[in-house]
Scaffold this motif. Structure first.
Motif, mmCIF file in Angstrom:
data_model
loop_
_atom_site.group_PDB
_atom_site.id
_atom_site.type_symbol
_atom_site.label_atom_id
_atom_site.label_comp_id
_atom_site.label_asym_id
_atom_site.label_seq_id
_atom_site.Cartn_x
_atom_site.Cartn_y
_atom_site.Cartn_z
ATOM 1 N N ASN A 196 46.211 40.720 36.281
ATOM 2 C CA ASN A 196 44.958 41.192 35.689
ATOM 3 C C ASN A 196 43.876 41.177 36.765
ATOM 4 O O ASN A 196 43.595 40.119 37.353
ATOM 5 N N LEU A 197 43.292 42.330 37.032
ATOM 6 C CA LEU A 197 42.248 42.462 38.059
ATOM 7 C C LEU A 197 42.709 41.874 39.387
ATOM 8 O O LEU A 197 42.018 41.077 40.013
ATOM 9 N N PHE A 198 43.893 42.273 39.808
ATOM 10 C CA PHE A 198 44.487 41.680 41.005
ATOM 11 C C PHE A 198 44.970 42.743 41.996
ATOM 12 O O PHE A 198 44.672 42.668 43.189
ATOM 13 N N LEU A 199 45.684 43.758 41.522
ATOM 14 C CA LEU A 199 46.296 44.725 42.439
ATOM 15 C C LEU A 199 45.255 45.494 43.248
ATOM 16 O O LEU A 199 45.538 45.961 44.348
ATOM 17 N N HIS A 200 44.048 45.614 42.693
ATOM 18 C CA HIS A 200 43.038 46.413 43.406
ATOM 19 C C HIS A 200 42.605 45.760 44.718
ATOM 20 O O HIS A 200 41.925 46.395 45.515
ATOM 21 N N HIS A 201 43.011 44.507 44.949
ATOM 22 C CA HIS A 201 42.689 43.864 46.228
ATOM 23 C C HIS A 201 43.491 44.457 47.390
ATOM 24 O O HIS A 201 43.173 44.184 48.542
ATOM 25 N N THR A 220 29.123 38.872 41.779
ATOM 26 C CA THR A 220 29.885 39.619 40.766
ATOM 27 C C THR A 220 29.518 41.089 40.785
ATOM 28 O O THR A 220 30.393 41.966 40.705
ATOM 29 N N ARG A 221 28.210 41.371 40.912
ATOM 30 C CA ARG A 221 27.765 42.774 40.878
ATOM 31 C C ARG A 221 28.303 43.528 42.092
ATOM 32 O O ARG A 221 28.776 44.654 41.974
ATOM 33 N N HIS A 222 28.275 42.863 43.246
ATOM 34 C CA HIS A 222 28.814 43.481 44.469
ATOM 35 C C HIS A 222 30.322 43.712 44.320
ATOM 36 O O HIS A 222 30.832 44.800 44.559
ATOM 37 N N ASP A 223 31.029 42.674 43.890
ATOM 38 C CA ASP A 223 32.493 42.767 43.830
ATOM 39 C C ASP A 223 32.952 43.771 42.762
ATOM 40 O O ASP A 223 34.004 44.402 42.907
ATOM 41 N N ALA A 224 32.156 43.908 41.706
ATOM 42 C CA ALA A 224 32.537 44.865 40.655
ATOM 43 C C ALA A 224 32.553 46.283 41.227
ATOM 44 O O ALA A 224 33.483 47.058 40.975
ATOM 45 N N ARG A 225 31.525 46.618 42.030
ATOM 46 C CA ARG A 225 31.481 47.979 42.627
ATOM 47 C C ARG A 225 32.679 48.190 43.553
ATOM 48 O O ARG A 225 33.328 49.224 43.518
ATOM 49 N N ILE A 226 32.953 47.159 44.365
ATOM 50 C CA ILE A 226 34.082 47.236 45.304
ATOM 51 C C ILE A 226 35.397 47.395 44.521
ATOM 52 O O ILE A 226 36.280 48.165 44.903
ATOM 53 N N SER A 227 35.497 46.648 43.429
ATOM 54 C CA SER A 227 36.739 46.655 42.642
ATOM 55 C C SER A 227 36.997 48.021 42.019
ATOM 56 O O SER A 227 38.140 48.472 41.957
ATOM 57 N N VAL A 228 35.933 48.657 41.534
ATOM 58 C CA VAL A 228 36.127 49.969 40.904
ATOM 59 C C VAL A 228 36.543 50.995 41.958
ATOM 60 O O VAL A 228 37.445 51.812 41.722
ATOM 61 N N ARG A 229 35.928 50.931 43.138
ATOM 62 C CA ARG A 229 36.322 51.870 44.214
ATOM 63 C C ARG A 229 37.773 51.660 44.641
ATOM 64 O O ARG A 229 38.420 52.563 45.148
ATOM 65 N N ALA A 230 38.274 50.427 44.443
ATOM 66 C CA ALA A 230 39.664 50.125 44.823
ATOM 67 C C ALA A 230 40.594 50.177 43.605
ATOM 68 O O ALA A 230 41.767 49.826 43.702
ATOM 69 N N GLY A 231 40.027 50.599 42.467
ATOM 70 C CA GLY A 231 40.828 50.646 41.240
ATOM 71 C C GLY A 231 41.806 51.823 41.252
ATOM 72 O O GLY A 231 42.050 52.441 42.292
ATOM 73 N N PHE A 232 42.333 52.121 40.077
ATOM 74 C CA PHE A 232 43.436 53.095 40.010
ATOM 75 C C PHE A 232 43.144 54.166 38.967
ATOM 76 O O PHE A 232 42.339 53.965 38.048
ATOM 77 N N GLN A 233 43.843 55.267 39.113
ATOM 78 C CA GLN A 233 43.748 56.353 38.126
ATOM 79 C C GLN A 233 45.073 57.127 38.123
ATOM 80 O O GLN A 233 45.942 56.896 38.977
#
Ligand SMILES: C[S@@+](CC[C@H](N)C(=O)[O-])C[C@H]1O[C@@H](n2cnc3c(N)ncnc32)[C@H](O)[C@@H]1O
Length: 230
Positions: free
Chosen positions: A130-135, A182-195
């Motif tokens: 959960n919220l891990f692979l995007h790293h 958290t706010r910084h990491d959330a932006r980074i996480s979405v850019r590294a997320g998946f679709q």
């Protein structure tokens, strides 16, 4: 949006740093806002894999999400050993005891999954992230998914969905009191997320697995791989 993986602030802060501690509390709220517990509950309950005895969560953090899932699943899966793997040692004795009261044996394992041989020593009926692979960049993702395909019956990943709408929603995190980390990491996480089918394409191409990949809830991306063959 092109996928971009960048370092997150939380990963660079010492675990006892006040901002890091606060950000981990924010993460619980974010999981709640993203609806990750109900999404994962429904997903795990619908798995064809019956009689789950061994569960591994990679990047388990402090184990509170896994504990919430155990609270819902322990009557269905009464005899589970859950291995909580994380680079940091964040699972408290109190959390382990709460698992025990539900009949589950929780074993925290402090380990970096990218260190050679760490994953190869583990196997599971179900692997959860959960919220891990995007790293991770593609090479590391292929390794993690390749391990799961060789050592588990089922793999479930719930990650940020990479989309402009989800990216914009990160700008509202101050409204629920999230700190600057958290706010910084959330932006980074979405850019590294998946679709789309990005994780399916990285999964080893064998006929023995059935794959499902789709958006889930308002902000998330769900990938489920289930073994169909031997
Ligand atoms: C965003 S947090 C999610 C924690 C937990 N899954 C949750 O939803 O509350 C990502 C976690 O992955 C862990 N992590 C990052 N890279 C890792 C690695 N290479 N090996 C093991 N854990 C890692 C971090 O320490 C962190 O606890």
């Amino acid at each position: 949006m092109t996928r971009i993986v960048e370092p997150e602030l939380l990963d660079a802060l010492p675990p006892e740093d006040a901002d890091a501690e606060r950000s981990r509390i924010d993460l619980r709220w974010i999981n709640a806002w993203m609806g990750h517990r109900p999404i994962l509950e429904r997903t795990l309950e619908s798995l064809p894999t019956q009689n789950v005895r061994r569960l591994v969560e990679l990047g388990a953090g402090d184990g509170t999400l896994a504990l919430a899932l155990a609270t819902s699943l322990h009557t269905r899966w009464p005899d589970v050993e859950i291995l909580l793997v994380d680079r940091l040692s964040l699972v408290t004795d109190e959390t382990v005891e709460k698992f025990r009261l539900l009949g589950w044996r929780a074993r925290p394992l402090q380990a970096d999954v990218l260190v050679p041989d760490i994953l190869e020593r583990l196997e599971a009926d179900v692997v959860l992230v959960n919220l891990f692979l995007h790293h991770f960049e593609e090479t590391a993702l292929r390794r993690i998914l390749g391990w799961a395909a060789s050592r588990s019956q089922c793999f479930v990943a719930l990650e940020p969905r990479r989309s402009r709408v989800v990216r914009m929603s990160c700008e509202l995190l101050w409204l629920i009191g999230c700190n600057r980390v958290t706010r910084h990491d959330a932006r980074i996480s979405v850019r590294a997320g998946f679709q789309n089918r990005e994780l399916s394409q990285l999964w080893s191409q064998t006929p023995d697995w059935s794959l499902c990949e789709r958006s889930a809830g308002l902000f998330s991306h769900l990938f489920i791989a289930g073994r169909t063959g031997p």
